[in-house]
Design a protein around this motif. Structure first.
Motif, PDB file in Angstrom:
ATOM      1  N   CYS A 253      -9.409  -6.767  -1.794  1.00 55.34           N
ATOM      2  CA  CYS A 253      -8.349  -6.331  -0.600  1.00 55.34           C
ATOM      3  C   CYS A 253      -7.193  -7.313  -0.668  1.00 55.34           C
ATOM      4  CB  CYS A 253      -9.166  -6.584   0.757  1.00 55.34           C
ATOM      5  SG  CYS A 253     -10.693  -5.570   0.898  1.00 55.34           S
ATOM      6  N   ASP A 254      -7.185  -8.423  -0.794  1.00 49.89           N
ATOM      7  CA  ASP A 254      -6.081  -9.081  -0.767  1.00 49.89           C
ATOM      8  C   ASP A 254      -4.802  -8.988  -1.739  1.00 49.89           C
ATOM      9  OD1 ASP A 254      -7.285 -10.165  -2.951  1.00 49.89           O
ATOM     10  OD2 ASP A 254      -7.282 -12.450  -2.310  1.00 49.89           O
ATOM     11  N   SER A 255      -5.294  -8.213  -2.515  1.00 53.36           N
ATOM     12  CA  SER A 255      -4.139  -7.470  -3.621  1.00 53.36           C
ATOM     13  C   SER A 255      -4.138  -6.056  -3.493  1.00 53.36           C
ATOM     14  CB  SER A 255      -4.494  -8.085  -5.009  1.00 53.36           C
ATOM     15  OG  SER A 255      -5.609  -7.654  -5.263  1.00 53.36           O
ATOM     16  N   CYS A 256      -4.629  -5.356  -2.379  1.00 48.82           N
ATOM     17  CA  CYS A 256      -4.731  -4.060  -2.359  1.00 48.82           C
ATOM     18  C   CYS A 256      -3.135  -3.621  -2.161  1.00 48.82           C
ATOM     19  CB  CYS A 256      -5.557  -3.671  -1.248  1.00 48.82           C
ATOM     20  SG  CYS A 256      -5.516  -1.724  -0.936  1.00 48.82           S
ATOM     21  N   ASN A 257      -3.000  -2.568  -3.016  1.00 53.71           N
ATOM     22  CA  ASN A 257      -1.598  -2.036  -3.114  1.00 53.71           C
ATOM     23  C   ASN A 257      -1.312  -0.554  -2.662  1.00 53.71           C
ATOM     24  OD1 ASN A 257      -2.458  -1.097  -5.392  1.00 53.71           O
ATOM     25  ND2 ASN A 257      -0.813  -1.628  -6.759  1.00 53.71           N
ATOM     26  N   ARG A 258      -2.414  -0.032  -2.064  1.00 57.16           N
ATOM     27  CA  ARG A 258      -2.609   1.395  -2.264  1.00 57.16           C
ATOM     28  C   ARG A 258      -2.728   2.206  -0.615  1.00 57.16           C
ATOM     29  NH1 ARG A 258      -7.717   1.751  -5.821  1.00 57.16           N
ATOM     30  NH2 ARG A 258      -6.290   0.457  -7.067  1.00 57.16           N
ATOM     31  N   LEU A 259      -2.389   3.282  -0.653  1.00 54.39           N
ATOM     32  CA  LEU A 259      -2.653   4.311   0.447  1.00 54.39           C
ATOM     33  C   LEU A 259      -3.049   5.291  -0.042  1.00 54.39           C
ATOM     34  CD1 LEU A 259       0.807   4.129   2.519  1.00 54.39           C
ATOM     35  CD2 LEU A 259      -1.213   3.001   3.159  1.00 54.39           C
ATOM     36  N   ARG A 260      -3.675   6.354   0.750  1.00 49.49           N
ATOM     37  CA  ARG A 260      -4.640   7.313   0.111  1.00 49.49           C
ATOM     38  C   ARG A 260      -4.016   8.485   1.151  1.00 49.49           C
ATOM     39  NH1 ARG A 260      -9.238   5.864  -2.472  1.00 49.49           N
ATOM     40  NH2 ARG A 260      -9.169   3.627  -2.839  1.00 49.49           N
ATOM     41  N   LEU A 261      -3.742   9.716   0.560  1.00 46.52           N
ATOM     42  CA  LEU A 261      -3.545  10.967   1.148  1.00 46.52           C
ATOM     43  C   LEU A 261      -4.562  11.915   1.034  1.00 46.52           C
ATOM     44  CD1 LEU A 261      -1.247  12.578   2.585  1.00 46.52           C
ATOM     45  CD2 LEU A 261      -0.457  13.129   0.470  1.00 46.52           C
ATOM     46  N   LEU A 267      -2.905  10.244   6.212  1.00 40.70           N
ATOM     47  CA  LEU A 267      -2.492   9.292   5.427  1.00 40.70           C
ATOM     48  C   LEU A 267      -3.674   7.912   5.742  1.00 40.70           C
ATOM     49  CD1 LEU A 267      -0.547   8.303   3.444  1.00 40.70           C
ATOM     50  CD2 LEU A 267       1.032   7.468   5.225  1.00 40.70           C
ATOM     51  N   ARG A 268      -4.569   7.543   4.827  1.00 40.83           N
ATOM     52  CA  ARG A 268      -5.531   6.627   5.077  1.00 40.83           C
ATOM     53  C   ARG A 268      -4.930   5.174   4.721  1.00 40.83           C
ATOM     54  NH1 ARG A 268     -11.474   8.017   5.992  1.00 40.83           N
ATOM     55  NH2 ARG A 268     -11.218   9.935   7.349  1.00 40.83           N
ATOM     56  N   PHE A 269      -5.436   4.299   5.727  1.00 42.01           N
ATOM     57  CA  PHE A 269      -4.730   2.785   5.224  1.00 42.01           C
ATOM     58  C   PHE A 269      -5.782   2.123   4.212  1.00 42.01           C
ATOM     59  CE2 PHE A 269      -4.085   3.188   9.957  1.00 42.01           C
ATOM     60  CZ  PHE A 269      -3.196   4.443  10.025  1.00 42.01           C
ATOM     61  N   CYS A 270      -7.078   2.834   4.188  1.00 45.89           N
ATOM     62  CA  CYS A 270      -7.959   1.697   3.530  1.00 45.89           C
ATOM     63  C   CYS A 270      -9.153   2.779   3.263  1.00 45.89           C
ATOM     64  CB  CYS A 270      -8.452   0.734   4.247  1.00 45.89           C
ATOM     65  SG  CYS A 270      -9.900  -0.226   3.778  1.00 45.89           S
ATOM     66  N   LYS A 302      -2.397  -1.234   8.262  1.00 38.47           N
ATOM     67  CA  LYS A 302      -3.390  -1.503   7.146  1.00 38.47           C
ATOM     68  C   LYS A 302      -4.224  -2.770   7.341  1.00 38.47           C
ATOM     69  CE  LYS A 302      -3.330  -1.603   1.913  1.00 38.47           C
ATOM     70  NZ  LYS A 302      -4.536  -0.817   1.722  1.00 38.47           N
ATOM     71  N   PRO A 303      -5.610  -2.568   7.308  1.00 40.44           N
ATOM     72  CA  PRO A 303      -6.508  -3.729   7.741  1.00 40.44           C
ATOM     73  C   PRO A 303      -6.302  -4.755   6.581  1.00 40.44           C
ATOM     74  CG  PRO A 303      -7.804  -1.775   7.094  1.00 40.44           C
ATOM     75  CD  PRO A 303      -6.403  -1.372   7.193  1.00 40.44           C
ATOM     76  N   ASP A 304      -6.675  -5.960   6.932  1.00 39.06           N
ATOM     77  CA  ASP A 304      -6.441  -7.080   5.860  1.00 39.06           C
ATOM     78  C   ASP A 304      -7.680  -6.957   4.758  1.00 39.06           C
ATOM     79  OD1 ASP A 304      -8.571  -8.010   7.835  1.00 39.06           O
ATOM     80  OD2 ASP A 304      -7.952 -10.103   7.231  1.00 39.06           O
ATOM     81  N   ALA A 305      -8.647  -6.432   5.305  1.00 37.35           N
ATOM     82  CA  ALA A 305     -10.085  -6.256   4.277  1.00 37.35           C
ATOM     83  C   ALA A 305     -11.125  -5.365   4.928  1.00 37.35           C
ATOM     84  CB  ALA A 305     -10.514  -7.772   4.146  1.00 37.35           C
ATOM     85  N   HIS A 306     -11.908  -4.742   4.106  1.00 34.61           N
ATOM     86  CA  HIS A 306     -12.957  -3.930   4.358  1.00 34.61           C
ATOM     87  C   HIS A 306     -14.184  -5.025   4.705  1.00 34.61           C
ATOM     88  CE1 HIS A 306     -15.167  -4.041   0.795  1.00 34.61           C
ATOM     89  NE2 HIS A 306     -14.082  -3.604   0.126  1.00 34.61           N
ATOM     90  N   ASN A 307     -15.200  -4.148   5.119  1.00 39.27           N
ATOM     91  CA  ASN A 307     -16.531  -5.032   5.451  1.00 39.27           C
ATOM     92  C   ASN A 307     -17.620  -4.130   4.976  1.00 39.27           C
ATOM     93  OD1 ASN A 307     -18.287  -6.781   6.396  1.00 39.27           O
ATOM     94  ND2 ASN A 307     -17.917  -6.085   8.684  1.00 39.27           N
TER      95      ASN A 307
END
Ligand code: SAM
Length: 324
Positions: A253-261, A267-270, A302-307
């Protein structure tokens, strides 16, 4: 070029677009047992709407597009969309993730349209197991699709293998053998527990690597054309590479560079959060003036990380609904 940088200083330059929620497979871990209700055709973004959204994204700094689904090749005239996206200023790469069933059929059109690269998903090399996991008898078409992708020189051709404990962990060396024979990049991906009622298949990448290293001396290589999630390795005689993606045990997650459509314009952030912004207006139109703010708002949230947990039901939409 303006850059989209989120609250955690990650530069967002990658948009994954689910062009359809429909798929010609029924993979157990990707879709709930009871299936999903398909969106109506008029709920799916048109190509014109997708192009408008991508143009705004590109003005803000989106550079890479990946078409996914559902399965992108079941959407009519998909090569036309590839060609339209390739013409957008600022878009440097258009790629696709597919189950490969229809790849041989559309490879010529896709190549002509300018598709840069392709990832093909295949979790087993055995016909009976393929049918068991996907509920469809189509492995020979997928194998033909892989062959065609190599012949058409989509660079690189990556094979996505979801690692499923007690299902395909006995085939890992067979997959690795493919990289000796062909310039294929085989990537093992940790199974994520999304609405999967058929038991726990989780096996960590660390466990897999330990098993591989007992037989093969692997050397780390840098293959990524950006900050992709895979870590790649090569070994003597390997024409491609072996990649590992560990979304659960060692998330990136700390290098996540993406969004999702999503296919219906959200538009989803994660991948692992149901937070989303509807890019369509109340009347189902794309208002290009509002789009920029919506992109910026997505980035802000966009959240910092998922869980993601290793086991159990993470109570999230399955991949088939979000677009993997
Ligand atoms: N239909 C296309 C395909 O098969 O590649 C694109 C969509 S599919 C959702 C994208 C990728 O997500 C596939 O490689 C699939 O194996 C992977 N996937 C789906 N559900 C998953 C899960 N629960 N855990 C890990 N990977 C998953």
């Amino acid at each position: 070029m303006k850059q989209l940088v989120d609250a955690y200083q990650r530069e967002i330059d990658y948009l994954r677009i689910s062009v359809t929620d429909r798929c010609n497979l029924r993979c157990r871990y990707c879709m709930p047992e009871e299936g999903v209700k398909n969106l109506a055709h008029n709920q799916i973004l048109s190509y014109e709407q997708i192009v408008k959204i991508v143009k705004t994204g590109a003005e803000l700094g989106i550079k890479k597009i990946r078409l996914t689904g559902g399965d992108p090749l079941v959407r009519k005239d998909i090569a036309q969309l590839v060609a339209l996206l390739k013409k957008i200023n600022g878009i440097k790469e258009v790629s696709m993730t597919t189950n490969g069933i229809l790849l041989s059929e559309y490879a010529t059109e896709l190549k002509q349209a300018g598709l840069d690269r392709v990832n093909i998903s295949l979790d087993t090399l055995k016909a009976d197991k393929y049918q068991k996991i996907t509920k469809v008898d189509a492995i020979s078409k997928v194998k033909q699709g892989i062959k065609t992708a190599l012949e058409y020189d989509f660079k690189p051709v990556k094979l996505n293998v979801v690692l499923l404990k007690d299902f395909n962990d006995d085939e890992v060396f067979d997959f690795i053998d493919l990289t000796r024979k062909h310039p294929l990049h085989v990537r093992f991906i940790e199974w994520m527990a999304f609405n999967d009622t058929a038991g726990n298949n989780y096996l960590s990448i660390d466990e897999l690597k330990t098993k591989l290293e007992q037989r093969i001396k692997m050397e780390s290589i840098d293959l990524s054309s950006g900050n992709g999630p895979a870590r790649y390795y090569t070994f003597s005689g390997c024409k491609g590479s072996v990649g590992f993606i560990s979304p659960v045990s060692n998330h990136f997650c700390d290098s996540c560079n993406r969004l999702r459509l999503t296919a219906d314009g959200k538009l989803r952030f994660c991948l692992c959060s149901e937070q989303e912004i509807d890019l369509l207006t109340a009347r189902g139109q794309v208002n290009t003036r509002a789009l920029k703010n919506k992109f910026e708002s997505a980035i802000k949230n966009k959240p910092d990380a998922h869980n993601l947990k290793e086991t159990g039901n993470n109570a999230l939409d399955s991949m088939s609904q979000i677009g993997g």
